[in-house]
Design an enzyme around this catalytic site. Structure first.
Site, PDB file in Angstrom:
ATOM      1  N   SER A  15       0.832  -1.219   0.000  1.00 38.00           N
ATOM      2  CA  SER A  15       0.000   0.000   0.000  1.00 38.00           C
ATOM      3  C   SER A  15       0.861   1.262   0.000  1.00 38.00           C
ATOM      4  O   SER A  15       0.465   2.283  -0.585  1.00 38.00           O
ATOM      5  CB  SER A  15      -0.977  -0.009   1.186  1.00 38.00           C
ATOM      6  OG  SER A  15      -0.289   0.103   2.406  1.00 38.00           O
ATOM      7  N   MET A  92      10.756  -6.438   4.494  1.00 38.04           N
ATOM      8  CA  MET A  92      10.983  -7.068   5.794  1.00 38.04           C
ATOM      9  C   MET A  92      12.319  -7.791   5.898  1.00 38.04           C
ATOM     10  O   MET A  92      12.469  -8.674   6.746  1.00 38.04           O
ATOM     11  CB  MET A  92       9.825  -8.026   6.105  1.00 38.04           C
ATOM     12  CG  MET A  92       8.515  -7.302   6.294  1.00 38.04           C
ATOM     13  SD  MET A  92       8.658  -5.911   7.431  1.00 38.04           S
ATOM     14  CE  MET A  92       6.989  -5.726   7.975  1.00 38.04           C
ATOM     15  N   LEU A  95      19.132  -5.170   5.338  1.00 39.25           N
ATOM     16  CA  LEU A  95      20.264  -5.022   4.421  1.00 39.25           C
ATOM     17  C   LEU A  95      21.531  -4.798   5.244  1.00 39.25           C
ATOM     18  O   LEU A  95      21.523  -4.022   6.201  1.00 39.25           O
ATOM     19  CB  LEU A  95      20.022  -3.836   3.478  1.00 39.25           C
ATOM     20  CG  LEU A  95      18.808  -3.997   2.544  1.00 39.25           C
ATOM     21  CD1 LEU A  95      18.515  -2.690   1.812  1.00 39.25           C
ATOM     22  CD2 LEU A  95      19.013  -5.138   1.558  1.00 39.25           C
ATOM     23  N   HIS A 111       8.776   3.069   9.004  1.00 40.31           N
ATOM     24  CA  HIS A 111       8.600   2.166  10.141  1.00 40.31           C
ATOM     25  C   HIS A 111       7.337   2.582  10.905  1.00 40.31           C
ATOM     26  O   HIS A 111       7.142   3.769  11.178  1.00 40.31           O
ATOM     27  CB  HIS A 111       9.832   2.229  11.050  1.00 40.31           C
ATOM     28  CG  HIS A 111       9.752   1.260  12.173  1.00 40.31           C
ATOM     29  ND1 HIS A 111       9.933  -0.105  11.996  1.00 40.31           N
ATOM     30  CD2 HIS A 111       9.458   1.425  13.493  1.00 40.31           C
ATOM     31  CE1 HIS A 111       9.770  -0.727  13.147  1.00 40.31           C
ATOM     32  NE2 HIS A 111       9.483   0.182  14.074  1.00 40.31           N
TER      33      HIS A 111
HETATM   34  C1  GAR Z   1       3.847  -0.720   6.876  1.00 41.43           C
HETATM   35  O1  GAR Z   1       3.081  -0.513   8.029  1.00 41.43           O
HETATM   36  C2  GAR Z   1       5.302  -0.409   7.143  1.00 41.43           C
HETATM   37  O2  GAR Z   1       5.486   0.667   8.026  1.00 41.43           O
HETATM   38  C3  GAR Z   1       5.759  -1.689   7.801  1.00 41.43           C
HETATM   39  O3  GAR Z   1       5.128  -2.704   7.043  1.00 41.43           O
HETATM   40  C4  GAR Z   1       3.898  -2.198   6.521  1.00 41.43           C
HETATM   41  C5  GAR Z   1       3.904  -2.412   5.027  1.00 41.43           C
HETATM   42  O4  GAR Z   1       2.658  -2.140   4.472  1.00 41.43           O
HETATM   43  N1  GAR Z   1       7.165  -1.808   7.776  1.00 41.43           N
HETATM   44  C6  GAR Z   1       7.860  -2.391   8.747  1.00 41.43           C
HETATM   45  O5  GAR Z   1       7.342  -2.866   9.725  1.00 41.43           O
HETATM   46  C7  GAR Z   1       9.356  -2.382   8.528  1.00 41.43           C
HETATM   47  N2  GAR Z   1      10.009  -2.737   9.730  1.00 41.43           N
HETATM   48  P1  GAR Z   1       2.482  -2.068   2.899  1.00 41.43           P
HETATM   49  O6  GAR Z   1       3.102  -3.336   2.317  1.00 41.43           O
HETATM   50  O7  GAR Z   1       1.002  -2.035   2.703  1.00 41.43           O
HETATM   51  O8  GAR Z   1       3.167  -0.825   2.404  1.00 41.43           O
END
Ligand code: GAR
Length: 206
Positions: A15, A92, A95, A111
């Site tokens: 998203s 996720m 790197l 984050h």
């Molecule tokens: C988001 O909430 C982002 O902040 C989090 O994963 C979700 C991805 O949503 N990221 C982390 O937790 C990184 N540590 P999306 O795939 O719908 O963009």
């Protein structure tokens, strides 16, 4: 000036990727997006990229015998497409310093917490369990230390009595969709300076 080439790395729903692609289509973001890479082949975000006619790759660490080779594959893609900026939009995987040594452009990460609180996985769940009254999201520069690079921007989201992990995550995500493109625009336009841990952001007039 030549348009910057931005690669978006994802692992899931995508998203945030979609928010970036929409802002680009509205000409708010002046950049090329030569490719989207996912760490998972079942990431829904891959279809979002395809719907927007963006080339996609799946690079799964399990298909490589070492982290080094896995990161070399990602680096190869960034070189092939002359990437200037990387955005980790729900990516996720961590790197390593090897990657950062060879990709010297800015790498942004979004984050779902007010860093330095709740780095790592399940940030929204842990914030709720801890009992914080304010959660939020952070866009920061990626460095060797996970979720600990200089901070570009943060948004505060109040926690309500009846919040569940899902409702809180959703409200945070809505803000992420605004914050990440805003920071990406600043980085594309070069309107910032890193001073130690601080990111100084300038508007177009100074
Ligand atoms: C988001 O909430 C982002 O902040 C989090 O994963 C979700 C991805 O949503 N990221 C982390 O937790 C990184 N540590 P999306 O795939 O719908 O963009």
């Amino acid at each position: 000036m030549a348009q910057k080439n931005v690669a978006v790395f994802i692992s899931g729903k995508g998203s945030n990727l979609e928010a970036i692609l929409k802002k680009r289509e509205l000409s708010y973001l002046d950049c090329n997006i030569p490719f989207v890479v996912s760490s998972r082949k079942d990431a829904k975000g891959l279809q979002i990229a395809k719907d927007h006619h963006i080339q996609t790759y799946v690079v799964n660490h399990r298909c490589f015998s070492s982290r080094h080779l896995y990161e070399e594959k990602l680096l190869e893609l960034t070189k092939k497409h002359s990437i200037d900026i990387i955005v980790l939009a729900g990516f996720m995987k961590i790197l390593s310093s090897h990657f950062m040594h060879h990709f010297t452009g800015p790498i942004l990460n979004i984050h779902p917490a007010l860093l330095p609180a709740f780095p790592g996985l399940n940030a929204q769940k842990r914030a709720l369990e801890y009992g914080v009254k304010f959660a939020g999201c952070t866009v920061h520069l990626v460095t060797d230390n996970v979720d600990a690079g200089p901070i570009f921007a943060q948004e505060i989201i109040p926690v309500f009595n009846d919040d569940s992990e899902e409702s809180l995550s959703l409200r945070i995500l809505e803000r992420e969709h605004i914050l990440l493109p805003e920071v990406l625009k600043i980085v594309i336009d070069g309107n910032y300076e890193i001073m130690g841990r601080r990111v100084l952001i300038y508007d177009d007039n100074n």
